[in-house]
Design a protein around this motif. Structure first.
Motif, PDB file in Angstrom:
ATOM      1  N   SER A 293       2.531  21.784  -5.576  1.00 29.81           N
ATOM      2  CA  SER A 293       3.175  20.324  -5.108  1.00 29.81           C
ATOM      3  C   SER A 293       2.511  19.410  -4.623  1.00 29.81           C
ATOM      4  N   THR A 294       2.900  18.092  -4.511  1.00 29.50           N
ATOM      5  CA  THR A 294       2.114  16.885  -4.069  1.00 29.50           C
ATOM      6  C   THR A 294       3.013  16.407  -2.887  1.00 29.50           C
ATOM      7  N   GLN A 295       2.246  15.569  -2.099  1.00 31.95           N
ATOM      8  CA  GLN A 295       3.105  14.835  -1.138  1.00 31.95           C
ATOM      9  C   GLN A 295       2.597  13.294  -1.237  1.00 31.95           C
ATOM     10  N   LEU A 296       3.212  12.661  -1.866  1.00 33.04           N
ATOM     11  CA  LEU A 296       2.954  11.356  -2.080  1.00 33.04           C
ATOM     12  C   LEU A 296       3.834  10.328  -1.006  1.00 33.04           C
ATOM     13  N   ALA A 297       3.197   9.207  -0.690  1.00 30.67           N
ATOM     14  CA  ALA A 297       3.770   8.398   0.338  1.00 30.67           C
ATOM     15  C   ALA A 297       3.592   6.885  -0.051  1.00 30.67           C
ATOM     16  N   GLU A 298       4.478   5.982  -0.138  1.00 28.91           N
ATOM     17  CA  GLU A 298       4.270   4.630  -0.237  1.00 28.91           C
ATOM     18  C   GLU A 298       4.001   3.913   0.836  1.00 28.91           C
ATOM     19  N   VAL A 299       2.755   3.472   1.111  1.00 30.34           N
ATOM     20  CA  VAL A 299       2.695   2.665   2.445  1.00 30.34           C
ATOM     21  C   VAL A 299       2.580   0.984   2.134  1.00 30.34           C
ATOM     22  N   SER A 300       2.705   0.461   3.150  1.00 31.60           N
ATOM     23  CA  SER A 300       2.734  -1.062   2.912  1.00 31.60           C
ATOM     24  C   SER A 300       1.547  -1.759   3.681  1.00 31.60           C
ATOM     25  N   GLY A 301       1.113  -2.652   3.363  1.00 31.45           N
ATOM     26  CA  GLY A 301       0.047  -3.493   4.112  1.00 31.45           C
ATOM     27  C   GLY A 301       0.168  -4.983   3.728  1.00 31.45           C
ATOM     28  N   SER A 302      -0.730  -5.880   4.400  1.00 35.44           N
ATOM     29  CA  SER A 302      -0.573  -7.192   4.232  1.00 35.44           C
ATOM     30  C   SER A 302      -2.005  -7.824   4.621  1.00 35.44           C
ATOM     31  N   GLY A 303      -2.052  -9.084   4.157  1.00 40.61           N
ATOM     32  CA  GLY A 303      -3.157  -9.931   4.064  1.00 40.61           C
ATOM     33  C   GLY A 303      -2.800 -11.369   3.916  1.00 40.61           C
ATOM     34  N   SER A 304      -3.719 -12.284   3.516  1.00 37.39           N
ATOM     35  CA  SER A 304      -3.363 -13.517   3.456  1.00 37.39           C
ATOM     36  C   SER A 304      -3.914 -14.088   2.010  1.00 37.39           C
ATOM     37  N   GLY A 305      -3.490 -15.274   1.647  1.00 39.31           N
ATOM     38  CA  GLY A 305      -4.160 -15.997   0.544  1.00 39.31           C
ATOM     39  C   GLY A 305      -3.746 -17.273   0.418  1.00 39.31           C
ATOM     40  N   VAL A 306      -4.299 -18.234  -0.515  1.00 38.32           N
ATOM     41  CA  VAL A 306      -4.150 -19.558  -0.671  1.00 38.32           C
ATOM     42  C   VAL A 306      -3.903 -19.843  -1.972  1.00 38.32           C
ATOM     43  N   ILE A 307      -3.047 -20.780  -1.977  1.00 40.57           N
ATOM     44  CA  ILE A 307      -2.440 -21.345  -3.422  1.00 40.57           C
ATOM     45  C   ILE A 307      -3.594 -22.436  -3.721  1.00 40.57           C
ATOM     46  N   VAL A 308      -4.092 -22.412  -5.091  1.00 41.95           N
ATOM     47  CA  VAL A 308      -5.118 -23.253  -5.284  1.00 41.95           C
ATOM     48  C   VAL A 308      -4.765 -24.007  -6.791  1.00 41.95           C
ATOM     49  N   ASP A 309      -3.649 -23.559  -7.305  1.00 44.72           N
ATOM     50  CA  ASP A 309      -3.279 -24.437  -8.354  1.00 44.72           C
ATOM     51  C   ASP A 309      -1.669 -24.508  -8.325  1.00 44.72           C
ATOM     52  N   SER A 310      -1.202 -25.606  -8.611  1.00 47.89           N
ATOM     53  CA  SER A 310       0.083 -25.898  -8.412  1.00 47.89           C
ATOM     54  C   SER A 310       1.312 -25.219  -9.256  1.00 47.89           C
ATOM     55  N   THR A 311       0.489 -24.575 -10.145  1.00 50.75           N
ATOM     56  CA  THR A 311       1.288 -23.546 -11.095  1.00 50.75           C
ATOM     57  C   THR A 311       1.493 -22.151 -10.616  1.00 50.75           C
TER      58      THR A 311
END
Length: 471
Positions: free
Chosen positions: A69-87
């Motif tokens: 058997s296996t034990q998998l877990a979905e974890v969340s994380g966060s960081g930042s970003g910057v929009i460099v093109d209007s599309t």
């Protein structure tokens, strides 16, 4: 000096000189601090709409839990970003989105409500599903794409114009606190963390905390001059040692990823090393020499051009080379061409014409190809890919026609130091050939959890023996 002038300025406004019934013209003029505050507020409004929070989900816990058997877990994380093109193209750090199964972008909250409204709290910005266009681990840059158009953007500035002591601002979402802003100065314009590292950074004392990664470092003109990447401290929190990828490098990587999905780097098949004073003395080299070839790879363009380990490189296409990193970087954009190197070997000086070939992609693409359902090898803590022709295209070298490529590893090294890394190719386990992830699982599952196995692994073109825990 700021701490001295501020009290004096306040006293002059509160206690006018004897005989004066009104503030002088000089006292009533806006102070430098007021002007700085106004400029910072204006900059915040200008930049904030282009800064986003990047939210990711990953699969972790790849170790086994009981027999079969296996034990998998979905974890969340966060960081930042910057929009460099209007599309909808966004730049962030590679480590923010690496090995993510889902990536979402939270846009900046709407502008503050007009005066007169009761609440100053703002509703959250829109949440958009993002596609990872490409990742470049060497520079820790990733490019995302979100649907839509007409997004506010932040322009790239020229990081070569940064000067030590220049005031800069960091934007991002430290600790998940979206669209935070901090101020500091440039401490150094080109900092290499270790000699020979392939990346240089802008060092700043602007507070950079976890979650700031991938946010912009901005100059007074509202231009991105760096991509906040990491800090150095004993506690993990900001200690005035923040590092950002220079915008000129970030922009070049962004444009290549957008055009090709990856960064194309030209190489000649040699390891260029900077000549230190100690190396020059030991090898009896002239103090004017700066670059030496420590290795020339068998069968490479450099070897076919007659170059040898110990050759000193003085020029590239007539341009003086000052260190090994400079030679590497100047070769990157020349893939598919032939360059002329100025060489010194013992007492002779000559020129060598060397073809430049494209370096094969790194391990970042492997994580995108793997899924836990198909490729999990739980007891080794890895996602393993079969060595297909498509996977082989992203390897720098290959010794055997079959094996398992490590796409992701979630297990720290063993106490004795051995461990698997993304990009490793596992060829054998205890001398038995590994043909596929399922074959690898079978070999490992046949071992007791407290057993150890001997893996024969190709890493960066070199074979290694690794002793790995089997459970």
């Amino acid at each position: 000096m700021r701490f001295v002038l501020l009290p004096l300025l306040v006293l002059s406004l509160v206690h006018p000189a004897h005989g004066q019934s009104a503030p002088t013209e000089e006292a009533s003029a806006p102070s430098s601090f007021a002007r700085l505050s106004d400029a910072a507020q204006s900059l915040a409004q200008q930049v904030r709409r282009a800064v986003v929070q990047v939210k990711v989900r990953r699969v972790e816990g790849l170790q086994g839990s009981g027999e079969g058997s296996t034990q998998l877990a979905e974890v969340s994380g966060s960081g930042s970003g910057v929009i460099v093109d209007s599309t909808g193209f966004i730049v962030t750090n590679a480590h923010v989105v690496s090995e993510a199964t889902e990536v979402w972008v939270q846009r900046a909250t709407p502008t503050p409500p007009p005066p007169g409204e009761k609440s100053i709290l703002r509703r959250r910005g829109s949440l958009l599903k993002a596609e990872v266009v490409g990742i470049d681990p060497e520079t820790d840059v990733a490019v995302l794409d979100v649907p839509g158009t007409d997004y506010p953007t932040l322009p790239f500035g020229n990081s070569d114009r940064l000067r030590r002591g220049q005031v800069v601002f960091a934007f991002g979402s430290p600790m998940g606190l979206e669209n935070s802003m901090t101020m500091g100065i440039v401490s150094a314009t080109a900092r290499q963390m270790r000699p020979g590292d392939p990346m240089v950074y802008v060092q700043t004392d602007t507070p950079i905390n976890p979650g700031n990664s991938g946010g912009p470092l901005v100059n007074q003109d509202g231009e991105m001059v760096g991509l906040n990447t990491f800090n150095v401290s004993q506690s993990g929190e900001s200690a005035g040692l923040g590092f950002a990828g220079p915008s000129n490098i970030v922009e070049a990587v962004y444009r290549q990823i957008r055009a090709h999905g990856s960064v194309r780097r030209g190489v000649i098949g040699a390891n260029a090393q900077t000549v230190t004073p100690e190396l020059a003395q030991t090898l009896s080299l002239s103090q004017g020499y700066r670059v030496i070839l420590a290795d020339v790879y068998p069968g490479s363009p450099a070897e076919r051009a007659g170059l040898r380990p110990g050759d000193v490189v003085t020029h590239l296409n007539g341009e003086r080379m000052h260190n090994g990193r400079e030679l590497d970087v100047n070769l990157y954009p020349k893939a598919g061409t032939t360059v002329t190197l100025g060489i010194v070997r013992e007492d002779s000086t000559f020129e060598a014409r060397v073809p430049v070939v494209q370096r094969r992609g790194g391990s970042a693409r492997f994580a995108e190809m793997a899924t836990p359902e198909k490729h999990l090898v739980a007891r080794l803590g890895i996602l393993g890919l079969p060595l297909t022709d498509e996977v082989a295209k992203h390897l720098s070298s290959q010794r055997l026609p079959s094996g398992v490529v490590v796409a992701a590893s979630n297990r720290p090294p063993a106490p004795w130091g051995d461990g698997l890394q993304p990009g490793d190719v596992i060829y054998t386990i205890d001398g038995q050939r590994v043909e596929s992830p399922s074959a690898l699982r079978s070999l490992i599952d046949a071992k007791a959890p407290d057993d150890r196995v001997l893996a024969h692994v190709l890493r960066d073109g070199t074979m290694h023996y690794l002793v790995l825990p089997a459970g």
